[in-house]
Design an enzyme around this catalytic site. Structure first.
Site, PDB file in Angstrom:
ATOM      1  N   ILE A 107       0.863  -1.186   0.000  1.00  0.00           N
ATOM      2  CA  ILE A 107       0.000   0.000   0.000  1.00  0.00           C
ATOM      3  C   ILE A 107       0.896   1.232   0.000  1.00  0.00           C
ATOM      4  O   ILE A 107       1.935   1.254   0.654  1.00  0.00           O
ATOM      5  CB  ILE A 107      -0.958   0.010   1.208  1.00  0.00           C
ATOM      6  CG1 ILE A 107      -1.986   1.147   1.067  1.00  0.00           C
ATOM      7  CG2 ILE A 107      -0.207   0.096   2.528  1.00  0.00           C
ATOM      8  CD1 ILE A 107      -3.129   1.047   2.066  1.00  0.00           C
ATOM      9  N   ILE A 138       4.912  -1.218   2.866  1.00  0.00           N
ATOM     10  CA  ILE A 138       4.591   0.193   2.683  1.00  0.00           C
ATOM     11  C   ILE A 138       5.392   0.706   1.495  1.00  0.00           C
ATOM     12  O   ILE A 138       6.620   0.624   1.477  1.00  0.00           O
ATOM     13  CB  ILE A 138       4.943   1.017   3.939  1.00  0.00           C
ATOM     14  CG1 ILE A 138       4.247   0.455   5.188  1.00  0.00           C
ATOM     15  CG2 ILE A 138       4.575   2.479   3.712  1.00  0.00           C
ATOM     16  CD1 ILE A 138       2.742   0.501   5.151  1.00  0.00           C
ATOM     17  N   LYS A 139       4.695   1.244   0.504  1.00  0.00           N
ATOM     18  CA  LYS A 139       5.370   1.747  -0.696  1.00  0.00           C
ATOM     19  C   LYS A 139       5.826   3.186  -0.483  1.00  0.00           C
ATOM     20  O   LYS A 139       5.016   4.058  -0.163  1.00  0.00           O
ATOM     21  CB  LYS A 139       4.434   1.683  -1.913  1.00  0.00           C
ATOM     22  CG  LYS A 139       4.163   0.286  -2.418  1.00  0.00           C
ATOM     23  CD  LYS A 139       3.182   0.278  -3.580  1.00  0.00           C
ATOM     24  CE  LYS A 139       3.825   0.699  -4.872  1.00  0.00           C
ATOM     25  NZ  LYS A 139       2.892   0.518  -6.030  1.00  0.00           N
ATOM     26  N   ILE A 140       7.124   3.410  -0.692  1.00  0.00           N
ATOM     27  CA  ILE A 140       7.706   4.744  -0.557  1.00  0.00           C
ATOM     28  C   ILE A 140       8.473   5.056  -1.836  1.00  0.00           C
ATOM     29  O   ILE A 140       9.335   4.268  -2.252  1.00  0.00           O
ATOM     30  CB  ILE A 140       8.649   4.824   0.652  1.00  0.00           C
ATOM     31  CG1 ILE A 140       7.884   4.530   1.949  1.00  0.00           C
ATOM     32  CG2 ILE A 140       9.316   6.198   0.733  1.00  0.00           C
ATOM     33  CD1 ILE A 140       8.757   4.494   3.198  1.00  0.00           C
TER      34      ILE A 140
END
Length: 368
Positions: A107, A138-140
């Site tokens: 996400i 967690i998409k960064i």
């Protein structure tokens, strides 16, 4: 008839689906893909969620509840997206329990924070708590400002999907940020075996941008390089991966229980209809990588994909030659990858606004 997706898995490639919707979840379609297509991961983005919300009635009940509660728009977006991701993580949990590497669902943090490291980390923590599943990523985005956020998030014991990587230099920086994050996590007492990461290296967009420039140059030498840049770029990236993850620095972390940050080929749907629709899969098979595909590409690979022997590590010299040749004919690699990163951040921002608009419209039209 051979099962090409099973062959990919046997070759050390993790097959992920680049799509998610509540309709997939409630009909069992995602579970079917896990069973029949060897899918062991899912990636999401704001465009995917906006598209899902625009189709059917799967979100109506939750949207109505949110409207009745009078929640603000951004809380509504978080509630909707984290619910889908949590459910998908539960579907994929058996794969995660099997090896702790697969079974992951991603996400994305609010892309408007791409140049604000502190707010990115805060958002990453909030999403991690909200979804509350160990098989979450967690998409960064891998912007320059995002690098410190990647390190800090990993240091907090949170698994990260680093997205929007185009350049080899930035990829090196991402791997360094990963190693730094794990070193800090170890110092803080976190169990490194529970922290995972992938580095999403974008593929097809490189060909789209480079081919446009080659066509403009128009020489025979330039046209001979059409369709070569993206695969060459990814192959050299894997060469960088092999070097970093055989270093003494990495070996110390591995002894402490860490798993490597796997390269993930993103943007694998073919944009140019003149190209084989499986090229960004079959040409980039190597041990330990992830390939995240839209369903059309997944179906194409299953239907007529043909795997090749050692297409990545056996072609390092050719990949370097092809990248060097781009400069010779007048394509500036550094300008290409910076343009793609800038456009990528802008597109992510636009996609988030689209998602906000879609949810706002749904809330406005909900029964109260």
């Amino acid at each position: 008839m051979s099962d090409v997706l099973a062959e990919l898995s046997a070759a050390g490639v993790a097959v992920w689906l680049d799509d998610l919707s509540r309709e997939r979840l409630r009909t069992g379609n995602l579970a079917d893909l896990v069973r029949d297509r060897h899918v062991v991961g899912v990636t999401t983005n704001p465009t995917i969620f906006a598209s899902a919300l625009d189709k059917g009635d799967a979100y109506d009940e939750q949207v109505n509840d949110l409207a009745l509660r009078g929640v603000d728009l951004e809380e509504a977006v978080r509630s909707i997206t984290t619910a889908d991701v949590r459910a998908a993580a539960d579907v994929l949990r058996p794969a995660y329990d099997g090896n702790n590497a697969d079974g992951r669902v991603s996400i994305e943090v609010d892309p408007r924070l791409a140049h604000d490291a502190a707010k990115t980390v805060a958002e990453a923590k909030a999403l991690w708590w909200l979804v509350d599943r160990p098989n979450l990523f967690i998409k960064i985005p891998a912007t320059r400002d995002g690098l410190s956020a990647i390190t800090e998030t990993l240091a907090a014991g949170i698994s990260v999907n680093v997205t929007l990587i185009f350049s080899l230099e930035r990829y090196d920086e991402v791997m360094d940020a990963f190693l730094s994050g794990l070193e800090q996590a170890k110092e803080a007492g976190h169990d490194l075996s529970q922290i995972a990461s992938v580095a999403s290296f974008f593929v097809s967009r490189v060909d789209t941008e480079v081919d446009k420039r080659l066509e403009k140059i128009g020489s025979d030498e330039a046209k001979a390089l059409l369709g070569t840049a993206a695969i060459a770029n990814a192959r050299v990236a894997y060469e960088h991966y092999e070097k970093v993850f055989s270093s003494d620095r990495w070996n110390a972390l591995q002894k402490a229980g860490a798993a490597p940050q796997r390269p993930l080929w993103a943007s694998t749907g073919v944009k140019n209809p003149a190209y084989e629709d499986t090229r960004y899969v079959v040409e980039l098979v190597a041990p330990g990588i992830v390939n995240t595909m839209p369903e059309a590409t997944l179906d194409a690979v299953a239907d007529h994909g043909v795997l090749k022997k050692d297409p990545v590590t056996g072609n390092y010299a050719e990949a370097h030659r092809q990248l060097d040749a781009l400069g010779t004919v007048g394509v500036d690699y550094d300008d290409v990858v910076q343009t793609l990163e800038d456009e990528g951040v802008s597109k992510f921002d636009d996609s988030w606004k689209q998602l906000l608009d879609t949810v706002a419209s749904a809330l406005k039209g909900a029964k109260k």
